[in-house]
Design a protein around this motif. Structure first.
Motif, mmCIF file in Angstrom:
data_model
loop_
_atom_site.group_PDB
_atom_site.id
_atom_site.type_symbol
_atom_site.label_atom_id
_atom_site.label_comp_id
_atom_site.label_asym_id
_atom_site.label_seq_id
_atom_site.Cartn_x
_atom_site.Cartn_y
_atom_site.Cartn_z
ATOM 1 N N CYS A 32 0.837 -1.201 0.000
ATOM 2 C CA CYS A 32 0.000 0.000 0.000
ATOM 3 C C CYS A 32 0.872 1.251 0.000
ATOM 4 O O CYS A 32 0.374 2.358 0.128
ATOM 5 N N SER A 51 -2.738 0.470 4.745
ATOM 6 C CA SER A 51 -3.878 1.090 4.072
ATOM 7 C C SER A 51 -4.749 1.899 5.027
ATOM 8 O O SER A 51 -5.506 2.754 4.598
ATOM 9 N N TYR A 53 -11.963 -1.783 1.304
ATOM 10 C CA TYR A 53 -10.867 -2.705 1.570
ATOM 11 C C TYR A 53 -11.239 -4.127 1.137
ATOM 12 O O TYR A 53 -10.458 -4.827 0.494
ATOM 13 N N GLU A 78 -11.075 -4.457 -2.536
ATOM 14 C CA GLU A 78 -9.670 -4.487 -2.965
ATOM 15 C C GLU A 78 -9.088 -5.894 -2.774
ATOM 16 O O GLU A 78 -8.419 -6.427 -3.656
ATOM 17 N N GLY A 91 3.858 -2.039 4.361
ATOM 18 C CA GLY A 91 3.709 -2.072 2.909
ATOM 19 C C GLY A 91 5.006 -2.421 2.206
ATOM 20 O O GLY A 91 5.084 -2.359 0.985
#
Length: 193
Positions: free
Chosen positions: A71, A84, A93, A96, A127
């Protein structure tokens, strides 16, 4: 007034000491006792540095093992390290993650939806996670072997050799560094690095 001057001076001294002195002590400790003398561990292929071992990279081609999604900005941008910040019940979310599962299944048609490892469709807190579990590497063996047109057993063996065991065999999870695995794969069977 005298106490105020003493307190102000003490505050300035402590700010300097804690701001710069602490950092200097950590830097010196890293240089003397740290792995790599405090420098990042880099991974090389054919004498060329291809990345840092402790920062994830984006691999999307079928000839390579994939890491966790990121992310962090565009790909694995270390300057934009973040999660995120979307909760597990956030509809955006969930959509996604659902899209990531569908994409993963397109490239791994031999898996069922429930067999997709959660870490392969969810980003880590930073991330930038460079590692995946051994199981996440194992589910990708068939795809990578087929894409490279090499024996699946050779790729599976390479995955098993790449597993970094937990400290004392119980502190932390077994993991596979994706960049190191892909470099070892390219040494075995040159890809398109």
């Amino acid at each position: 007034m005298k106490n105020l001057k003493v307190a102000f001076r003490l505050t300035i001294v402590m700010c300097v000491l804690l701001s710069f002195g602490y950092v200097a002590v950590l830097w010196l400790f890293a240089k003397v006792a740290g792995p790599g003398k405090g420098n990042a561990e880099v991974v090389e292929l054919n004498g060329k540095v291809v990345g840092a071992a402790n920062v994830g990279q984006q691999f999307t081609k079928d000839i390579y093992f994939w890491g966790r999604p990121s992310c962090a900005g565009d790909g694995y941008d270390a300057a934009n390290s973040c999660g995120s910040n979307k909760g597990p019940t956030n509809p955006e979310y969930l959509a996604e993650v659902d899209t990531r599962i569908d994409t993963f299944l397109v490239h791994h048609p031999y898996l069922k939806r429930e067999e997709v490892p959660a870490e392969m469709v969810t980003a880590s807190g930073s991330g930038l996670d460079p590692d995946i579990t051994a199981e996440s590497a194992r589910v990708q063996v068939k795809r990578v072997a087929d894409a490279r047109n090499i024996d699946e057993h050779l790729v599976a063996e390479l995955v098993e050799k790449s597993i970094e065991r937990p400290l004392l065999d119980f502190v932390g999870p077994a993991k596979v560094n994706v960049l190191k695995l892909n470099v070892a794969l390219d040494k075995l069977n040159p890809g398109l690095w």
